[in-house]
Design a protein around this motif. Structure first.
Motif, PDB file in Angstrom:
ATOM      1  N   GLY A  66      70.821  74.023 -19.775  1.00 23.61           N
ATOM      2  CA  GLY A  66      69.838  73.001 -19.444  1.00 23.61           C
ATOM      3  C   GLY A  66      68.432  73.397 -19.818  1.00 23.61           C
ATOM      4  O   GLY A  66      68.204  74.378 -20.520  1.00 23.61           O
ATOM      5  N   THR A  67      67.477  72.607 -19.327  1.00 25.73           N
ATOM      6  CA  THR A  67      66.059  72.864 -19.589  1.00 25.73           C
ATOM      7  C   THR A  67      65.314  72.908 -18.271  1.00 25.73           C
ATOM      8  O   THR A  67      65.766  72.392 -17.262  1.00 25.73           O
ATOM      9  CB  THR A  67      65.446  71.759 -20.476  1.00 25.73           C
ATOM     10  N   PHE A  68      64.140  73.513 -18.313  1.00 25.49           N
ATOM     11  CA  PHE A  68      63.335  73.589 -17.120  1.00 25.49           C
ATOM     12  C   PHE A  68      61.863  73.551 -17.535  1.00 25.49           C
ATOM     13  O   PHE A  68      61.508  73.791 -18.683  1.00 25.49           O
ATOM     14  CB  PHE A  68      63.628  74.869 -16.332  1.00 25.49           C
ATOM     15  N   THR A  69      61.009  73.241 -16.592  1.00 27.74           N
ATOM     16  CA  THR A  69      59.562  73.330 -16.791  1.00 27.74           C
ATOM     17  C   THR A  69      59.026  74.252 -15.719  1.00 27.74           C
ATOM     18  O   THR A  69      59.622  74.431 -14.664  1.00 27.74           O
ATOM     19  CB  THR A  69      58.890  71.956 -16.683  1.00 27.74           C
TER      20      THR A  69
ATOM     21  N   VAL B  66      58.784  80.220 -15.399  1.00 27.48           N
ATOM     22  CA  VAL B  66      59.912  80.847 -14.720  1.00 27.48           C
ATOM     23  C   VAL B  66      59.662  82.328 -14.502  1.00 27.48           C
ATOM     24  O   VAL B  66      59.892  82.866 -13.432  1.00 27.48           O
ATOM     25  CB  VAL B  66      61.198  80.610 -15.526  1.00 27.48           C
ATOM     26  N   LYS B  67      59.197  82.996 -15.502  1.00 32.81           N
ATOM     27  CA  LYS B  67      58.993  84.432 -15.393  1.00 32.81           C
ATOM     28  C   LYS B  67      57.948  84.749 -14.335  1.00 32.81           C
ATOM     29  O   LYS B  67      58.087  85.637 -13.535  1.00 32.81           O
ATOM     30  CB  LYS B  67      58.558  85.015 -16.738  1.00 32.81           C
ATOM     31  N   LYS B  68      56.889  83.961 -14.361  1.00 32.63           N
ATOM     32  CA  LYS B  68      55.792  84.226 -13.454  1.00 32.63           C
ATOM     33  C   LYS B  68      56.204  84.025 -12.000  1.00 32.63           C
ATOM     34  O   LYS B  68      55.813  84.762 -11.112  1.00 32.63           O
ATOM     35  CB  LYS B  68      54.624  83.309 -13.791  1.00 32.63           C
ATOM     36  N   THR B  69      57.013  83.015 -11.791  1.00 28.59           N
ATOM     37  CA  THR B  69      57.369  82.715 -10.415  1.00 28.59           C
ATOM     38  C   THR B  69      58.531  83.543  -9.900  1.00 28.59           C
ATOM     39  O   THR B  69      58.893  83.439  -8.748  1.00 28.59           O
ATOM     40  CB  THR B  69      57.747  81.240 -10.289  1.00 28.59           C
TER      41      THR B  69
ATOM     42  N   PHE C 289      67.505  82.846 -20.373  1.00 30.20           N
ATOM     43  CA  PHE C 289      66.498  81.787 -20.390  1.00 30.20           C
ATOM     44  C   PHE C 289      65.438  82.142 -21.434  1.00 30.20           C
ATOM     45  O   PHE C 289      65.088  83.294 -21.629  1.00 30.20           O
ATOM     46  CB  PHE C 289      65.866  81.575 -19.011  1.00 30.20           C
ATOM     47  N   ASP C 290      65.008  81.115 -22.109  1.00 28.40           N
ATOM     48  CA  ASP C 290      64.041  81.337 -23.183  1.00 28.40           C
ATOM     49  C   ASP C 290      63.407  80.009 -23.569  1.00 28.40           C
ATOM     50  O   ASP C 290      64.118  79.034 -23.835  1.00 28.40           O
ATOM     51  CB  ASP C 290      64.737  81.967 -24.391  1.00 28.40           C
ATOM     52  N   ASN C 291      62.098  79.974 -23.605  1.00 23.37           N
ATOM     53  CA  ASN C 291      61.355  78.788 -24.078  1.00 23.37           C
ATOM     54  C   ASN C 291      61.812  77.499 -23.399  1.00 23.37           C
ATOM     55  O   ASN C 291      62.050  76.486 -24.031  1.00 23.37           O
ATOM     56  CB  ASN C 291      61.488  78.636 -25.596  1.00 23.37           C
ATOM     57  N   GLY C 292      62.000  77.560 -22.100  1.00 23.31           N
ATOM     58  CA  GLY C 292      62.308  76.355 -21.359  1.00 23.31           C
ATOM     59  C   GLY C 292      63.774  75.999 -21.328  1.00 23.31           C
ATOM     60  O   GLY C 292      64.137  74.908 -20.897  1.00 23.31           O
ATOM     61  N   THR C 293      64.671  76.868 -21.787  1.00 26.79           N
ATOM     62  CA  THR C 293      66.109  76.597 -21.690  1.00 26.79           C
ATOM     63  C   THR C 293      66.761  77.708 -20.869  1.00 26.79           C
ATOM     64  O   THR C 293      66.218  78.798 -20.730  1.00 26.79           O
ATOM     65  CB  THR C 293      66.755  76.540 -23.082  1.00 26.79           C
TER      66      THR C 293
END
Length: 825
Positions: free
Chosen positions: A727-730, A733-736, A761-765
């Motif tokens: 999937g995708t995310f906004t 992620v790393k920071k949180t 996970f990478d570049n929003g996926t």
């Protein structure tokens, strides 16, 4: 005078010089025995007063004295009254019509002064007076035939007539001189501006039929430069609108008819006016003019200023005079309008010619309805005679000529249309140039100081006096000044036929009498409709004009170059002509040779562009006209869109619903951004506007979202199915420190499948695995993000483990497992 017994007195009459007949009338002679006492009674006046031998008469007064006694009478009318005359109370005949009279009587009489309200017309027949013209006419039939208007007055509405054999005189002098075909001359060397001596005003609706004659006399001057013009006192008729004079007999107008009525000369009528000559080019060379230059170019017939209609069969003459060395004063009649075959300038075969003067423009209009030829006329003054057939006769500068539909006008002799002349040939009318006749149309540039007047040369000279001429604010007559106005203009909406004769336009520019340019053009033969010109080009290259000798300068002839007629196009260009027929195409606004077919294409107007019609001829020429204004836009409002926390908005705009053109462009309004409230926990908050949740990280609100786009079977181990999710995310992620991604099945918090962290996970996926519960073939739930123990739901997805993709993935996984050494099923 006194006669002795048996005595006699002789009266001798001497006729003035000339060929005309002279008539003398002696009236008022009576005989009375000397010494006889007579009683004369004087009645008091009504409407005025009078004196008898210096004493006012206020009551009836009688005087007895010898027959030779003279009584001095002086009448004074009251306000709004006029004096009529001294009447014999018994017979109603008049002794005198003069306000001051010295009277002698031959019998006992009663004298009564007659005063009448101003405006009443009084007519005299011998010594009888009438206020009714018809009654005066009836009496005159058997009593002298002459009816004299003795007081200015009004002819009322109604029908009035002058019987055959009778004459109505509107006098110009106390002697009541009556002129018919030959007026008297003013003293040699004298010209005085005309003034009304006696005036008959015709009321609206007054109709006067002249079966006999009507004389409106004046003396004419023989002075050079004003030859034939009325001078000094004149008889005068003023016509109100709707009044009319119909002449079946003679109408002799050397004074004036002015106003707004009409005059008609029927087939049996003869009309005389003054032939006023303002130039007489040639002087002593009058009969020896060279190059066919006509000696007269400025001439006027304007005594009748109201429309004068000359019907076929009627005759119109102009009378003029001149001072001739040795002989003295001499006059002549010029035959202007007559029947076909007569020696008249205008010869009417059928129909009529109407002449009318317009004081605003100081021009005369000749309105032709019928069949008329312009031919030659002869002017003979004493021993001098000029026949216009031998010259190029000129149409005067102040002339308008209208040839009505159905009419035919033929130029039967050489003529010139001078600058300033305008001729209109209506549709259905024909103007023809007769066989071998030359018709010259003048460009104003080719006309110089060719008019001799008062010792010098000028371009033109207007009529010396016209009572209907316009006046300025100070009451002064406005007299045309400057040049000969404009190029001669012929508007051909009918047919101009020069197939037998020759039609020319002048083609040079006159500078100080020298022609410097022969390029052609200038004269204005044009059309405003569907005119036709038929050409038979002649070979002439010049016509001529003349300036009179002045002082030591000799008379000079000027050569005026001409060319076969050039036709003026709508755009101002000129078309040279050859033999053949030329038609004016109104759609093209141009002359073309031969017949042409025109096709019209209409271009409709748009919101911003005009509409128009394109006329295209088979010859390839086209022109655009009949423009229609653009329609204009039809406005529609584009509603404003308010911005949200995350989406931009738009301002209000407008566009055209017809052509979709943007009239007012909508501008982008920036998104407002979220308005976060107090954090609901250490890690999150809710926007007070849209309710969006966020994670509070490092002092900032961070919005995260998660979307499952695909899933797959990763492997089977010990009967456990591992389900892979992509999937995708906004959000950062790393920071949180993203801890877990998983699913809440069927909204039940107890049935949650989690991956402690994404496998990738990478570049929003992202990609992660969760263990599928035993016996569950499908799962419906929400993707979850877990931050510090707080879960945030994302989109809802359904995972069908029995679907085609799952089966394919399962088979692939089993195959992969079997192939692996020691693989587990």
């Amino acid at each position: 005078m006194e006669l002795e017994a048996g005595g006699r007195n002789t009266i001798t009459f001497k006729s003035p010089w000339g060929s005309g007949e002279s008539t003398f009338s002696i009236t008022g002679i009576s005989l009375a025995p000397i010494g006889t006492d007579l009683t004369v009674t004087f009645k008091p006046a009504s409407g005025g007063n009078y004196t008898l031998n210096g004493e006012t008469v206020s009551a009836e007064t009688s005087k007895t004295a010898a027959a030779t006694t003279e009584y001095n009478l002086v009448a004074t009318p009251a306000a709004e009254y006029t004096f009529v005359g001294w009447q014999n109370a018994a017979t109603e005949e008049y002794f005198s019509f003069s306000p001051t009279a010295n009277l002698k009587f031959v019998e006992d009489v009663t004298v009564e002064p007659i005063f009448a309200p101003i405006g009443t017309a009084y007519y005299k027949v011998k010594t009888k007076v009438f206020t009714s013209l018809n009654e005066a006419d009836t009496y005159a039939t058997n009593n002298g035939k002459i009816i004299v208007l003795i007081k200015d007055g009004v002819l009322p509405a109604g029908d009035h007539a002058i019987s055959s054999g009778n004459t109505l005189l509107i006098p110009f002098d106390e002697a009541e001189s009556l002129y018919t075909t030959e007026p008297a001359f003013a003293a040699s060397g004298v010209y005085t501006q005309p003034t009304a001596y006696r005036t008959l005003t015709m009321a609206a609706g007054a109709k006067l039929t002249v079966n006999g004659a009507m004389s409106i006399p004046a003396k004419v001057t023989t002075n050079f430069g004003v030859n034939g013009s009325p001078s000094g006192n004149c008889g005068w008729v003023k016509m109100e609108e709707g009044s009319s004079i119909t002449a079946n007999g003679g109408l002799y107008v050397y004074g004036f008819i002015t106003g707004s009525g009409t005059v008609t000369a029927t087939a049996s009528a003869t009309v005389y006016q003054c032939f006023q000559v303002r130039d007489w080019r040639g002087g002593s060379q009058l009969t020896g003019m060279e190059h066919s230059v006509f000696p007269l170019s400025q001439y006027y017939l304007q005594n009748v200023e109201v429309p004068l209609t000359i019907q076929a069969g009627a005759s119109l003459y102009g009378y003029t005079g001149a001072d001739i060395k040795i002989i003295g004063q001499a006059g002549t009649s010029v035959f202007i309008v007559g029947a076909e075959g007569k020696n008249a300038l205008f010869q009417i075969t059928s129909g009529q010619l109407t002449m009318s003067y317009d004081g605003e423009s100081d021009r005369v209009t000749f309105d032709i309805a019928g069949t008329i030829s312009l031919k030659s006329t002869t002017i003979t003054v004493s021993m001098y005679s000029v026949n216009s057939a031998n010259f190029v006769f000129g149409v005067n500068h102040n002339s308008n000529i209208i040839v009505r539909s159905g009419s035919t006008v033929t130029f039967a002799k050489d003529m010139a249309i001078y600058p300033g002349v305008e001729m209109v040939i209506e549709e259905g009318a024909t103007v023809a140039v007769d066989s071998k006749v030359n018709l010259y149309i003048y460009d104003a540039d080719n006309w110089g100081n060719f008019v001799y007047n008062n010792g010098g040369n000028a371009e033109f000279v207007p009529v010396v006096y016209a009572p209907g001429r316009a006046k300025d604010a100070n009451g002064n007559f406005l007299v045309r000044t400057g040049t000969t106005d404009n190029d001669a203009k012929i508007i051909v909406n009918g047919t101009l036929d020069a197939s037998k004769g020759y039609l020319y336009t002048t083609c040079g520019v006159n500078t100080a009498g020298t022609i410097t340019d022969t390029s052609g053009g200038g004269a204005n033969i044009c059309s405003t409709g569907s005119g036709k010109v038929i050409m038979n080009p002649g070979t002439a290259t010049n016509t001529y004009q003349f300036t009179q000798a002045v002082g030591e300068v000799e008379a000079t002839y000027y050569k005026i170059p001409v060319t076969p007629a050039k036709l003026k196009q709508g755009n101002g260009d000129y078309l040279g002509t050859e033999s053949g027929e030329y038609n004016y195409l109104a759609e093209h606004q141009r002359w073309v040779k031969g017949a042409h077919t025109v096709t019209d294409t209409v271009t409709a107007p748009t919101c911003t562009e005009k509409g128009y019609t394109t006329h295209t001829c088979t010859c390839g020429y086209s022109i655009v006209d009949t423009c229609v204004d653009a329609l204009g836009h039809t406005e529609v409002v584009d509603v404003a869109v308010a911005p949200t926390c995350t989406e931009t908005g738009l301002t209000e705009g407008k566009h055209c619903s017809v052509c979709n053109e943007i009239l007012v462009e909508q501008e982008t309004v920036a998104a407002k951004g979220h308005s976060w409230g107090e954090p609901v926990s250490e890690v999150g908050g809710v926007c007070t506007v849209c309710g969006t949740t966020a994670v509070f990280v490092n002092g900032n609100y961070e919005i995260f979202s998660l979307s499952v786009t695909d899933w797959y079977i990763e492997k089977y181990t010990g009967g456990t199915t591992w389900v892979g999710f992509k999937g995708t995310f906004t959000g950062d992620v790393k920071k949180t420190g993203l801890q877990r991604i998983g699913f809440r099945i069927n909204g039940d918090e107890k049935n949650e499948l989690w991956a402690e962290k994404p496998d990738e996970f990478d570049n929003g996926t992202f990609t992660c695995l969760v263990e599928r519960p035993d016996g569950t073939d499908s799962m419906t739930g929400q993707a979850l993000l877990d931050f510090g123990g707080v879960c945030y739901a994302s989109n809802t997805v359904t995972l069908d483990l029995n679907g085609d993709i799952v089966k394919a993935a399962k088979e692939a996984a089993l195959d992969k497992q079997a192939a692996a050494e020691g693989g587990q099923g």
